[in-house]
Design an enzyme around this catalytic site. Sequence first.
Site, mmCIF file in Angstrom:
data_model
loop_
_atom_site.group_PDB
_atom_site.id
_atom_site.type_symbol
_atom_site.label_atom_id
_atom_site.label_comp_id
_atom_site.label_asym_id
_atom_site.label_seq_id
_atom_site.Cartn_x
_atom_site.Cartn_y
_atom_site.Cartn_z
ATOM 1 N N HIS A 1 -6.682 9.448 -0.277
ATOM 2 C CA HIS A 1 -7.388 9.475 1.059
ATOM 3 C C HIS A 1 -6.426 9.961 2.298
ATOM 4 C CE1 HIS A 1 -5.198 5.584 0.458
ATOM 5 N NE2 HIS A 1 -4.902 5.619 1.790
ATOM 6 N N HIS B 1 0.822 -1.294 -0.051
ATOM 7 C CA HIS B 1 -0.009 0.014 0.150
ATOM 8 C C HIS B 1 0.820 1.280 -0.020
ATOM 9 C CE1 HIS B 1 -3.493 2.578 0.878
ATOM 10 N NE2 HIS B 1 -2.877 3.079 1.719
ATOM 11 N N ASP C 1 1.592 -1.207 4.450
ATOM 12 C CA ASP C 1 1.890 0.109 3.720
ATOM 13 C C ASP C 1 3.413 -0.170 3.539
ATOM 14 O OD1 ASP C 1 -0.416 0.873 4.618
ATOM 15 O OD2 ASP C 1 0.213 2.225 6.173
ATOM 16 N N ASP D 1 0.876 5.119 -0.014
ATOM 17 C CA ASP D 1 0.248 6.359 -0.167
ATOM 18 C C ASP D 1 1.206 7.518 -0.860
ATOM 19 O OD1 ASP D 1 -1.844 5.781 1.768
ATOM 20 O OD2 ASP D 1 -0.364 5.546 3.341
ATOM 21 N N ASP E 1 -7.787 1.419 2.015
ATOM 22 C CA ASP E 1 -7.371 2.270 3.034
ATOM 23 C C ASP E 1 -8.360 3.551 3.216
ATOM 24 O OD1 ASP E 1 -6.009 2.841 5.429
ATOM 25 O OD2 ASP E 1 -4.259 4.147 4.156
#
Length: 1152
Positions: free
Chosen positions: A562, A167, A418, A169, A281
Amino acid sequence: MKRSRVLAVLVGGVFCVAVMTLYRMLELMQGAELPHHRETPAGQVEEDLSRLQQKIDRLEHLLSDNNRLVATLRDSLVRRKASWQTGGGGSNGSSDSTHSQVDTLPGCRLAEEMKDGTDGVQLLDVYDLLAFDNPDGGAWKQGFEILYHGNEWDEQPLELFLVPHSHNDPGWLKTFDSYYQDQTRHILNNMLIKLTEDHRRKMIWAEISYFSKWWNDIDEQKREMVKRLVGAGQLELVTGGWVMADEANSHYFALLDQLIEGHQWIQKHLGVKPSSGWAVDPFGHSPSMTYLLKGAGLRNMVIQRVHYAVKKHFARQQTLEFLWQQSWDSSAHSDITCHMMPFYSYDVPHTCGPNPAVCCQFDFHRLPGGRVFCPWRTPPQPITEQNVQERALLLLDQYRQKSRLFRSPVLLVPLGDDFRYVESSEWDAQFSNYQKLFDYFDQHPELHIKARFGTLSDYFEALHRRLSTAGTTLPTLRGDFFTYADRDDHYWSGYFTSRPFYKRLDRTLEATLRATEILFSLTLAEMRRFHGNGRLVAGFPAREHFQRLTAGRRSLALFQHHDAVTGTARDPVVVDYGTRLFRSILNLRQVLQSSAHWLLLLDKSLYHHDQSKPFLQMDDVITAQDSLPQKTSLALSSEPRSLIVFNPTEQLQTSIISVIVDSPDVRVVDAETGRPMAAQISAVWAEPSRASTEAFQLSFLAQLPPLSLVVYHVTKASAGSTHRARYTFHRRGNLPTVHTEHFQVSRPQGPEADSPMSLSNKHFQIWSSPDTGLLQKLRLQSGLVHQVQVQFLWYGTRIGANRERSGAYLFLPGEEGAQPYSTSEPPLVRISRGPIFSDITSCFRHFTHTVRLYHLDGHAGRSLEISNMVDIRSEVNRELVMRLVSDVANGNRFYTDLNGFQMQQRRTLEKLPLQANFYPMSSAAFLQDSASRVSLLSAQSQAAASLRPGELEVVLDRRLQQDDNRGLGQGVTDNKLTASLYHLLLEDRRGGAQEVGGASVEHLSLLAHLTSLSLSQPPITMVAPSDSQLPKLRPFRPLHSSLPCDIHLLNLRTLEDAQEAGSPSQEVALILHRKGFDCSSAPEPLPLCTWSAHEEVNLDDLFSPLQFRSVRRSGLTLLHDDDEPASARQQQPPRITHLRPMEISAYRVELD
Ligand SMILES: [Zn+2]
C-alpha cells in the site's frame, strides 16, 4: 452448415457414451453383485442392498451429468443455428435480429439472478443518508460522547483481547531491504525471545515478504522455536499475503497472486493456514479483497482506514462488526465477518478507547525519556503498586466506552504501531506494564473484566462464541469503502493516480508474468508428454526458470504493497521498486523466450539453451526502470525472417501486430500455410512532422488461436507492393513543413480545412474537431449519433498560507475546479488512413493524444483505441485530466471497477467536495442510460470521476511540489514520460423501466469484457535470428477452441515441488474466473466464443486436447487443507465442475 453437423454428431456421441456407460454399469452390477448374493443369502442382504443403493446413486449422478452435458450442447447448437440465420459470424446481423437475440441470450438469466435482492446495509445508501458535516465530537473528535451506566457487564463480563502488532511496510520512507536491516529483523528476533519468556504473551504478523526473508536468516533451532510459538497460538500470521496490499489500484490477478505466494510459503514452512485478515493501513477497502480472502479460507478480517463519517455512523448503529457480502451474491457464500476499527488510527492512542489523550498514556513505549512521546502532553507512567488502581480504572473506562460501540461484550484492542517492538526494552515496557494491569483486573472480579494478550483468532473465536450463545447474528453489508477521508475534507483520491508511470509498469509486469506462467506450465507438460516418461528435456533450465518465475511473482507481489503501487513512497524507494519490476520483466522474458523456443521446434533434438545468446528475442527493449519500451528495428531481406506471436488469452484473437522494419516494402505470410497477411506500412515519426527514413511500422492482421504461438515470415517485397498509410496534416495558422519520403501527404486548405475530420470503419464513424483533432461525435451502425467529446483539463491545488495542498495521497484542488487545457500554439494534427487502421494524432505541448480505429469485421473493430503520451515535467502543482463529455443521461450515477474484478456503482454527490467524488478505476468505467452505454476500458489504474451527467474523466498525471502531511515528507515531482492506453466502447442498450443511471449491481457487457481482455493481455511478439540455416519451426496450438466468452483463464501457475525446494512440481494451479456480464446490449457482432446458461462446465472439454491426469478443486490459494475431500473427487473424465458467474475457482491439476 458444417459446424452444426459437427455439433449434431457431438450430441449424438455424448448420448451414446451415456447409454454405454449405463449398460456397462448394469453389466458390472450383474456380474459382481449377483454371485455374491448367492454365496451369502441371509446375513449380508442389508449391506448388499445399501451397496446397490450406492451404485444406483452413482448411476443417477452420471446420468444427470450426461443430461447436463447434452443440455449444454443443445444450447450452443441452438445459438449457433441462430447466429447462422442472422448472418454467420454475426458481423452483418441487423439490429433487429440482435435484439431478438438479447431475449434469449443464454447466460443472462444466470447473471441477472445475481442482481440485488438482499437486505442489509448498502453503503451507497449510507452515503445518501449522511450529512458529512464533521461536527466536533469532543474527546473523540470525529465521534460522539459515549455513555454507560457501569452495570452493563454484570451479567456478561467484558472479555478483552489486547493484540500486539507491528506494522512493517515493505518499503515506504526506506527501501524494503533497509527497513529489514534497520528494524524488521530486530523486531522478529526479539519476538522469538520475548514470546518464549512468557506463554501468556502474544503477537500477530502480517507481511510474509519480511517474515520469509527473516526465516532465511535464522537457524534451524530458531525455526523450531517459531513453529512452537505458532503451534501454541502465541504467534499468529494474519492475512498471510506477501504484503498488506493496496485495494484501490491493485488488479485482482496480482492481489490473488501475492496471497498465493504468502499462503504457499506459510503452508510449506509452518504447516498452518491463516484464518483472520488484518488490513489496518491500506487507504480504503475493497470487497474484491474480501472475496479473495474468503476464497482462501479466511473467516474473519479487520479493516481500519474508512471515512470518519462512515465510522461514526456505524459506531452509532453498533454495526462496526458485520458480515461483508459481495453486492452480486445474495447467498451467504462469500460473506466474511469484518471488524471495522472505530477510531482515527491503528496506533495506541486510537485503539484503547475514544480518548487519545488517555489511551496514549497506555503506550508504554512512550514512557518519559524515550524517543517518542504523547502529543497530548500527559505522558504514560510505569505501573506500580501505588498507581495500579488509578491506572487500571482509567483504562477500564476507555475499554468500557469502546465496548459500547459493539454488540457483544468481547473487545478487540490492538497494541502497536509502525515498526514497533524493535528494541527489547519496548517489549518489556509493554508486556510487563500491561500484565500488571491485567493482574489487577483479575484480582478485582467486581470490575467484570477479563483481559489478556490475544491474537486475532483468539478474539474472533470469543466473538463467535458469544454471538452464538446470545443467538444474535451480525448485520450484512454490501459495497466498498472508497473514497477514504481521515479528517476534514482530506480525501485520499490523489493516490489513485500518483506515479502513473509505475502503475502502468505494474500492469506490464502482471501481463508478462501471467503469459510466462501459462507458457511455462504448458511447456513442462508438453515436455513430460514428449518423453513419455514424465521427465523434462535435458538442457532446458526448468529449475532456473522456475526461480525466475518465483522472483517475478514476488516482485509483482511486493509492488502491491500500500505504499508501492499507490505511488506514495519516497523517490529512492520508488526507484528500488521500479528496478525490481524492470528486472523481473527482463527475467520473465527469458523464460518466455526459451519456453517458446522448445515448443516451436519441429525437431526437438535441436533444442539448446544459451542464456547469453537466446534463440528468440522480444521485438522491443526496455533499457531502464524509468523508460518506456522501444521497438527494435528488424533488418529485412529476401530471406524470410520469423516472427513469433504468442496469444496469452484463452480466446481466438484477431489482433493487429505491429513491428518496426527497415523497409517500406514488406510481405508477411503465415509460415505454416504460406497465406499472405493483410498488412499496412505506417511512418515512424521521429518528430511530429518528420518521418524516419530508415524505420517503418509494419502492422498486419493476425488470427491467433487461444494460448497459441504462431509463426509468421516477413520478407522484403518489391517496391510499392505494401499498402502504405496516407497522411493529412492540419494546424491552425502556420502549417509546418512535413518531411516524408515514402508517404503520401496532403494538407487541406480552404473550407476543407474547417470541416470536421472524419474516419470510419464497418461499425462506426467518428468526427473530430478540425482545430484540435479531438473526438467530437460518433455514429454507430444502428444509425444513432452520439456526442462523445474528448477534452483535456488542468486541476491546480489550493493556494494561500496555511492551506493544505495536494500531495502523493491527497487531492486538494483549488476552488475554481478544472480549467480547460489551452496552449498559445495550436496543436499539430496528423491523420493517417490505411487498410488496417486509421487514426488521428494531436500533438500538444504536454501530451500526444491518438484515437485509432481498426478496420476489422469482428468485435475487435467495435471499440476506439485512445492512447496518450503525457509529459508534465515542466509544470508546478498541476494535474492533467482527460474528460469525455457525452450525451448519456446517467444522472449522478456511474460505475468504476474494483480491482478489475467487479463493477461498483458510484454516485456523484454535491454535498461532498470535488475530490471526494473521485474513485479508483483499475480497468473499467461506464456511464449508461436506458438507450446506451459508454464504457472506457483502461490498461492502467487511475482516478476517475463523473462530475456532471454524461461526463467521465480520468486523471492522467499529477505533479505536486509539497508533502501532504501523511508522513511521506515530500511531494511527487519524479514525473516521467508516461503512456496511458484505453478502449472506448459505445453500445446501444435495450432499456425498459430502469433506475436512472443503472441498478446497484451492473456488469460489463460481453464485448467490454473481451475488449478489456485484449487490452490487458496483449499478444507478445518475438523474433528469430536472421539466419537461413534456422531449424524449422511449427506453430503451437494447445487448445482446439476458445474458452467460453465469459470464462477467463486467470492463471495456470506451476506449483513448487514439495520435496525439492526451488523446483517446479508436476502440479499446476488452474484458476478460472467466470465473469458476470450485462444482458441489456447484444454483443454485436457476435463474438466467436460461446457462452452458456449452465453452471456446469466440463473441464476436459474446455481445455481439449489438453489432458488432466488429476483435478482437485481447492481454495483460491491452493492450500492442501482446502482441497476437496477425496470422496468428492471425480477421478475419471468427464470432469464436470460448477462455475458460477462472478466466481473464481481454483484447481490443483496435473497436466498430462
Ligand atoms: Zn503501511
